[in-house]
Design an enzyme around this catalytic site. Structure first.
Site, PDB file in Angstrom:
ATOM      1  N   HIS A 168      24.832 -21.706  -0.826  1.00 21.00           N
ATOM      2  CA  HIS A 168      25.832 -20.891  -1.527  1.00 21.00           C
ATOM      3  C   HIS A 168      26.502 -21.635  -2.679  1.00 21.00           C
ATOM      4  O   HIS A 168      27.201 -21.032  -3.479  1.00 21.00           O
ATOM      5  CB  HIS A 168      26.889 -20.402  -0.535  1.00 21.00           C
ATOM      6  CG  HIS A 168      26.353 -19.369   0.415  1.00 21.00           C
ATOM      7  ND1 HIS A 168      26.614 -18.024   0.286  1.00 21.00           N
ATOM      8  CD2 HIS A 168      25.526 -19.478   1.486  1.00 21.00           C
ATOM      9  CE1 HIS A 168      25.992 -17.349   1.236  1.00 21.00           C
ATOM     10  NE2 HIS A 168      25.326 -18.211   1.988  1.00 21.00           N
TER      11      HIS A 168
ATOM     12  N   ASP B 119      30.783 -23.527  -9.788  1.00 18.27           N
ATOM     13  CA  ASP B 119      30.839 -22.568  -8.687  1.00 18.27           C
ATOM     14  C   ASP B 119      29.431 -22.067  -8.435  1.00 18.27           C
ATOM     15  O   ASP B 119      28.696 -21.796  -9.387  1.00 18.27           O
ATOM     16  CB  ASP B 119      31.753 -21.392  -9.074  1.00 18.27           C
ATOM     17  CG  ASP B 119      32.539 -20.850  -7.889  1.00 18.27           C
ATOM     18  OD1 ASP B 119      32.015 -20.907  -6.767  1.00 18.27           O
ATOM     19  OD2 ASP B 119      33.666 -20.362  -8.108  1.00 18.27           O
TER      20      ASP B 119
HETATM   21  P1  ADQ Z   1      33.928 -19.318  -2.167  1.00 17.95           P
HETATM   22  O1  ADQ Z   1      34.070 -20.692  -2.750  1.00 17.95           O
HETATM   23  O2  ADQ Z   1      34.803 -18.984  -1.044  1.00 17.95           O
HETATM   24  O3  ADQ Z   1      32.417 -19.019  -1.759  1.00 17.95           O
HETATM   25  P2  ADQ Z   1      33.977 -16.869  -3.963  1.00 17.95           P
HETATM   26  O4  ADQ Z   1      32.594 -16.528  -4.293  1.00 17.95           O
HETATM   27  O5  ADQ Z   1      34.912 -16.705  -5.093  1.00 17.95           O
HETATM   28  O6  ADQ Z   1      34.200 -18.336  -3.454  1.00 17.95           O
HETATM   29  O7  ADQ Z   1      34.400 -15.914  -2.779  1.00 17.95           O
HETATM   30  C1  ADQ Z   1      35.703 -15.815  -2.370  1.00 17.95           C
HETATM   31  C2  ADQ Z   1      35.863 -14.561  -1.524  1.00 17.95           C
HETATM   32  O8  ADQ Z   1      37.078 -14.685  -0.820  1.00 17.95           O
HETATM   33  C3  ADQ Z   1      35.957 -13.313  -2.380  1.00 17.95           C
HETATM   34  O9  ADQ Z   1      35.337 -12.264  -1.733  1.00 17.95           O
HETATM   35  C4  ADQ Z   1      37.461 -13.087  -2.493  1.00 17.95           C
HETATM   36  O10 ADQ Z   1      37.840 -11.755  -2.613  1.00 17.95           O
HETATM   37  C5  ADQ Z   1      37.947 -13.641  -1.176  1.00 17.95           C
HETATM   38  N1  ADQ Z   1      39.305 -14.175  -1.383  1.00 17.95           N
HETATM   39  C6  ADQ Z   1      39.680 -15.196  -2.129  1.00 17.95           C
HETATM   40  N2  ADQ Z   1      41.025 -15.325  -2.139  1.00 17.95           N
HETATM   41  C7  ADQ Z   1      41.489 -14.350  -1.366  1.00 17.95           C
HETATM   42  C8  ADQ Z   1      42.807 -13.916  -0.968  1.00 17.95           C
HETATM   43  N3  ADQ Z   1      43.910 -14.523  -1.387  1.00 17.95           N
HETATM   44  N4  ADQ Z   1      42.878 -12.870  -0.156  1.00 17.95           N
HETATM   45  C9  ADQ Z   1      41.776 -12.241   0.256  1.00 17.95           C
HETATM   46  N5  ADQ Z   1      40.551 -12.572  -0.080  1.00 17.95           N
HETATM   47  C10 ADQ Z   1      40.398 -13.614  -0.878  1.00 17.95           C
HETATM   48  C11 ADQ Z   1      31.196 -19.725  -1.717  1.00 17.95           C
HETATM   49  C12 ADQ Z   1      30.740 -20.354  -3.027  1.00 17.95           C
HETATM   50  C13 ADQ Z   1      30.704 -19.292  -4.115  1.00 17.95           C
HETATM   51  C14 ADQ Z   1      29.816 -18.146  -3.678  1.00 17.95           C
HETATM   52  C15 ADQ Z   1      30.172 -17.657  -2.299  1.00 17.95           C
HETATM   53  C16 ADQ Z   1      29.170 -16.639  -1.771  1.00 17.95           C
HETATM   54  O11 ADQ Z   1      31.624 -21.405  -3.413  1.00 17.95           O
HETATM   55  O12 ADQ Z   1      30.226 -19.825  -5.337  1.00 17.95           O
HETATM   56  O13 ADQ Z   1      29.974 -17.078  -4.588  1.00 17.95           O
HETATM   57  O14 ADQ Z   1      30.220 -18.732  -1.369  1.00 17.95           O
HETATM   58  O15 ADQ Z   1      27.888 -17.133  -1.816  1.00 17.95           O
END
Ligand code: ADQ
Length: 459
Positions: A158, A367
């Site tokens: 990921h 990311d």
């Molecule tokens: P993350 O580093 O966790 O994931 P991201 O892809 O941005 O990053 O996903 C975050 C998820 O958490 C989103 O669905 C977002 O809505 C949710 N989220 C974040 N803050 C929140 C809050 N305050 N309240 C509720 N929900 C919140 C890792 C990798 C990424 C990759 C994903 C999926 O780092 O690059 O996109 O896995 O593969």
């Protein structure tokens, strides 16, 4: 159809698809994939035990079964807080300055991978497909093979894959990558991470690499390496937009802005997400334009994560100090330009917040893909969409080319992009958004899972 077994570090505690509450991107994606196909989701319970027994706790929820194990405190410290989050995470996000190379971390990581393999083997039936998630389990496929598992086993990473020149700073890097060649399919979020992986295999291992098919041959093993950019659960997310909660939270945020344009950012509190750099960019924007306090409200939603790790405590302290300083310098008696909210929200609430914001700031330093960028696009009003400002160093930048792409290290460039977004005419906003939305809709998480599992079935 073969039964699916998903393995990830944590198994989502939420109630599956559509669940409210803060979940990382991986949990959101796996809930969606398993909800539809059924199967088993295997991982660490998040609980500690004095002595590891491998005892499985099985539960059934939302069309699939979860199977979890407890780990000993020193295993959690060395494998999870240690090797996964203090060694691999910073290194794979290009931060070798933060990566810690401790022998105990590596040993703990190997040990827990062995424990996972041992606990998983009795669950695996001959026709099952095993799908391993992320950097916690790079050697798990090899451990399963050593225990006689002949099933198809795939790995999806990921997070980014680092350039060879950085990866070679990791002690025993060859061993780690050689172990990965025991999978049938290894998936990455973007072409760039895939290319770095193939480069490593060719250059450091001397493997036979076919760039076009992604086939890597080495020491009698053959693996397919491919990019499978992950998406959001489009249908589920759009349904959230219809809820009262979403509509109320949109209204609540809009009303509170007092006519100012709202810019929003939603990130786990992590140094890879570029949070302090974003505040620096805003600082430039406020310094170079008069009266910005009456024009822009920036809402930063950043729930804490990995709080046992020092670098995460530090990034939180840095951000708190910077927002405090910023607001001290730029507030008026009745207007505060940055709202920094240190907690998670339900996904329907997030939908409403995204929709209220005319600028979405997604500016990570690195990311894997970044799902917030896709959620922001999906949540926009088609008749009056906001503008996405996106880091060119997020995997999503390969797909979302109609965003305003920026270098997050260049505060001046980010500031100009925010200004451009605030002033962008409706016609341009619409034409950019339509193209972005088509990508988010057509490349969603269910298609992603089908694509990966199709490749694995064919391997
Ligand atoms: P993350 O580093 O966790 O994931 P991201 O892809 O941005 O990053 O996903 C975050 C998820 O958490 C989103 O669905 C977002 O809505 C949710 N989220 C974040 N803050 C929140 C809050 N305050 N309240 C509720 N929900 C919140 C890792 C990798 C990424 C990759 C994903 C999926 O780092 O690059 O996109 O896995 O593969």
């Amino acid at each position: 159809m073969s039964r699916l077994i998903v393995v990830s570090n944590r198994v989502s505690v939420a109630k599956g698809r559509g669940a409210a509450g803060a979940q990382g991107g991986l949990a959101v994606a796996m809930s969606a994939a398993l909800h539809r196909r059924g199967g088993i989701w295997f991982g660490w319970s998040g609980n500690e035990t004095e002595h590891f027994t491998g005892q499985l706790t099985m539960e059934r929820a939302n069309g699939f079964t979860t199977a979890t194990i407890d780990l000993e405190p020193h295993d959690i410290e060395e494998y999870y807080n240690g090797y996964a989050n203090r060694t691999l995470w910073p290194l794979f996000h290009y931060r070798i300055d933060l990566a810690e190379y401790e022998n105990e971390f590596g040993r703990g990581y190997e040990r827990v991978n062995e424990q996972f393999a041992k606990s998983l083997v009795p669950l695996v039936e001959p026709d099952d497909i095993v799908w391993v998630q992320d950097y916690h389990f790079l050697p798990l496929g090899e451990r399963l093979r050593a225990r006689g598992v002949r099933n198809r086993i795939g790995l999806f990473l990921h997070i980014p894959w680092p350039p060879t020149r950085l990866l070679v700073s990791l002690p025993h890097h060859e061993r780690l990558v050689r172990a990965m060649l025991h999978y049938d399919v290894v998936g990455f979020q973007s072409r760039e991470w895939l290319e770095s992986f193939l480069h490593y295999c060719r250059k450091e291992l001397g493997a036979e690499v076919d760039e076009d098919s992604g086939r890597v041959r080495y020491d009698g093993h053959e693996v397919i390496a491919r990019a499978f950019p992950i998406g959001i659960d489009h249908a589920e997310f759009m349904a959230l937009g219809e809820t009262d909660i979403a509509q109320r939270s949109q209204q609540r945020l809009s009303d509170s802005a007092r006519q100012r344009t709202i810019a929003i950012a939603v990130d786990r509190l992590d140094y890879s997400k570029g949070l302090p750099e974003r505040i620096d960019a805003l600082d430039r924007l406020f310094a170079s334009h008069e009266d910005m306090v009456n024009q822009l409200l920036f809402v930063q939603i950043a729930p804490p994560s990995r709080e046992d790790v020092l670098t995460y405590q530090q990034i939180r302290a840095t951000l708190e100090q910077k927002t405090g300083q910023f607001n001290g310098a730029h507030s008026d008696v009745d207007l505060v330009p940055i709202r920094y909210v240190n907690r998670g929200f339900g996904r329907a609430e997030l939908f409403g917040f995204y929709r209220a914001a005319k600028v979405g700031l997604v500016t990570p330093l690195r990311d894997g893909i970044n799902l917030v960028a896709k959620e922001y696009v999906a949540a926009q009003d088609p008749d009056d969409p906001g503008v996405l400002v996106l880091s060119r160093f997020a995997g999503a930048a390969e797909q979302l080319t109609d965003a305003l792409l920026v270098n997050p290290h260049d505060g001046g460039e980010v500031a100009r992009a925010i200004w451009t977004a605030m002033a962008m005419p409706l016609a341009e906003r619409k034409s950019r958004w339509e193209k972005l939305y088509a990508v988010v809709r057509d490349a969603d998480v269910l298609g992603w899972a089908d694509d990966f599992l199709g490749e694995l079935a064919a391997a």
